[in-house]
Design a protein around this motif. Structure first.
Motif, PDB file in Angstrom:
ATOM      1  N   ALA A  24      10.154  -9.800   5.287  1.00 38.01           N
ATOM      2  CA  ALA A  24       9.256  -9.753   6.739  1.00 38.01           C
ATOM      3  C   ALA A  24       9.545  -7.852   7.168  1.00 38.01           C
ATOM      4  CB  ALA A  24       9.856 -10.316   7.852  1.00 38.01           C
TER       5      ALA A  24
ATOM      6  N   SER B  57       6.008  -6.473   5.806  1.00 35.15           N
ATOM      7  CA  SER B  57       4.640  -6.930   7.038  1.00 35.15           C
ATOM      8  C   SER B  57       3.814  -5.708   7.327  1.00 35.15           C
ATOM      9  CB  SER B  57       5.546  -7.365   8.333  1.00 35.15           C
ATOM     10  OG  SER B  57       6.455  -6.424   8.878  1.00 35.15           O
ATOM     11  N   THR B  58       4.026  -4.470   7.119  1.00 33.94           N
ATOM     12  CA  THR B  58       3.161  -3.487   7.167  1.00 33.94           C
ATOM     13  C   THR B  58       2.491  -3.041   5.959  1.00 33.94           C
ATOM     14  OG1 THR B  58       4.827  -1.876   7.147  1.00 33.94           O
ATOM     15  CG2 THR B  58       4.167  -2.390   9.211  1.00 33.94           C
ATOM     16  N   GLN B  59       2.678  -3.972   4.836  1.00 32.06           N
ATOM     17  CA  GLN B  59       2.458  -3.315   3.443  1.00 32.06           C
ATOM     18  C   GLN B  59       1.707  -4.419   2.640  1.00 32.06           C
ATOM     19  OE1 GLN B  59       4.114  -0.013   2.496  1.00 32.06           O
ATOM     20  NE2 GLN B  59       5.979  -0.906   2.074  1.00 32.06           N
TER      21      GLN B  59
ATOM     22  N   GLN C  39       2.756 -11.081   4.412  1.00 34.79           N
ATOM     23  CA  GLN C  39       3.158 -11.139   5.842  1.00 34.79           C
ATOM     24  C   GLN C  39       2.652 -12.562   6.560  1.00 34.79           C
ATOM     25  OE1 GLN C  39       0.537 -10.939   8.072  1.00 34.79           O
ATOM     26  NE2 GLN C  39       1.662 -10.990   9.932  1.00 34.79           N
TER      27      GLN C  39
ATOM     28  N   LEU D 230       4.685 -15.471   5.473  1.00 31.55           N
ATOM     29  CA  LEU D 230       6.073 -15.340   6.382  1.00 31.55           C
ATOM     30  C   LEU D 230       5.806 -15.600   7.814  1.00 31.55           C
ATOM     31  CD1 LEU D 230       7.640 -11.906   4.821  1.00 31.55           C
ATOM     32  CD2 LEU D 230       8.432 -14.484   4.465  1.00 31.55           C
ATOM     33  N   GLU D 231       4.759 -15.455   8.459  1.00 31.57           N
ATOM     34  CA  GLU D 231       4.519 -15.804   9.885  1.00 31.57           C
ATOM     35  C   GLU D 231       4.335 -17.101   9.597  1.00 31.57           C
ATOM     36  OE1 GLU D 231       1.499 -12.798  11.543  1.00 31.57           O
ATOM     37  OE2 GLU D 231       1.368 -14.110  13.189  1.00 31.57           O
TER      38      GLU D 231
END
Lengths: 199, 199
Positions: free
Chosen positions: B113, B117-119, B124, B127-128
């Motif tokens: 995470a 999450s920015t990549q 992402q 995982l959310e």
DNA sequence: CGACCCTAGACGACCGGTCAACTATTTACT
DNA sequence: AGTAAATAGTTGACCGGTCGTCTAGGGTCG
């Protein structure tokens, strides 16, 4: 003594900004140099390795953030108010970067802790020190709060302080995962519960 | 139908184990293949990309862990006991890997995470979903606890459940950073405080 | 034997890191 | 003040290795 340069600081700044978003391994030295406008050859004039630069960037990040921690936590006023203001500031930081850059980047220290603690002992050791410092700062404030009678004395411990910081880091993780800083709106009420202050 | 192979499953297993310790970016396809005893050329017969394999590994990890969550949380007995048993199990998992491999590797989901999450939008997003599922499972248990009268009704919310999971992930981060699973010994008492159950 | 599963090996790009040549600036000494 | 040596910073070419990826062809089944 030869000529002077701001390249070293530019490299540290660029690393802090990029690494908070992109992490360690996926971020190349070339990219850091490009952002800092430093040629790759110069990089190794200032730093032994990417790892060494990372430690410096972590130090710079914490030096900046520590000033928030100490000013908020050692201000005047009730201890719980000071703690609340610190957590508000942390939430505000994430809100700001979301507005500025469009992404919630989370906490550089937490990001690197999970990515590097089994990989880069030098970084891991420094991060451990920094988090111990954070926990000690919170623990001191909890002692104040206990003296003021706003939380029970049995809550004014280092383990409670660690739980407060852990809860903060966990929520920041969720904020980053969802790219939504409003996740941090519930930070304070749940921290109060952790402190047994609502009873 | 040509020949058959277990290579796909071996790749997923190897990825789960390695990635929990080493993260995404610093872990190469070659290393995964070596551990799985699959030739690198075969990799892209089974998976579109490293990212796609990662999503599969995350799914496999959560499918395994979800069985812990559902069995503990939907067992018989008081809701708070069920929640405590789940958290004990999570702590036990970290203790186990420390004894087995010498390192506390933390939670694959939390590690990825923060790193991705920015990549990697695909990872992402998954995982959310998974964390939402975790939070929903906890929230349902909190509802049970409120019905049993062991926690206040105003604590039986999704945000409280999120705080419980955030606190868990934060402490697991500290356990990984310090390579010390005893950090998790304080998990339950502080969770009880978050639930307002100690009042 | 034809159809399909699997794999060897190589691809170009990029990785962190090195180096020798070079320029600019300070300092020490006259 | 003038100058030369010493120092600090800059540069771009380059290293061996590894990255994720792919294609052409070998292996194995019905």
């Amino acid at each position: 003594m030869g000529r002077t340069s701001t390249a070293r600081d530019r490299l540290i700044d660029a690393t802090g900004e990029l690494m908070q978003r992109r992490g360690y391994s996926s971020l190349g030295v070339a990219e850091i140099c490009a952002k800092a406008e430093v040629k790759k050859g110069s990089f190794y004039h200032f730093f032994e390795s990417k790892q060494a630069l990372t430690v410096e960037a972590v130090n710079a990040y914490w030096n900046a953030e520590r000033s928030y921690w100490t000013t908020e936590l050692t201000a005047t006023g009730p201890a719980l108010d000071r703690l609340r203001r610190l957590l508000d500031t942390m939430a505000q930081l994430q809100r700001r970067t979301k507005e500025t850059s469009g992404t919630v980047d989370g906490c550089l220290l937490g990001n690197l802790a999970l990515e590097l603690s089994t990989q880069e002992p030098a970084v891991q050791a420094r991060l451990e020190e920094i988090f111990d410092e954070q926990i000690a700062l919170v623990a001191a404030t909890l002692n104040d709060a206990a003296d003021e009678g706003t939380i029970p004395h049995e809550r004014a411990t280092a383990t409670t302080a660690r739980a407060v910081v852990a809860h903060l880091e966990g929520l920041v993780m969720f904020a980053k995962l969802r790219n939504d800083p409003t996740v941090l709106d519930d930070l304070w009420p749940h921290t109060l519960l952790l402190l047994g202050a609502a009873c």
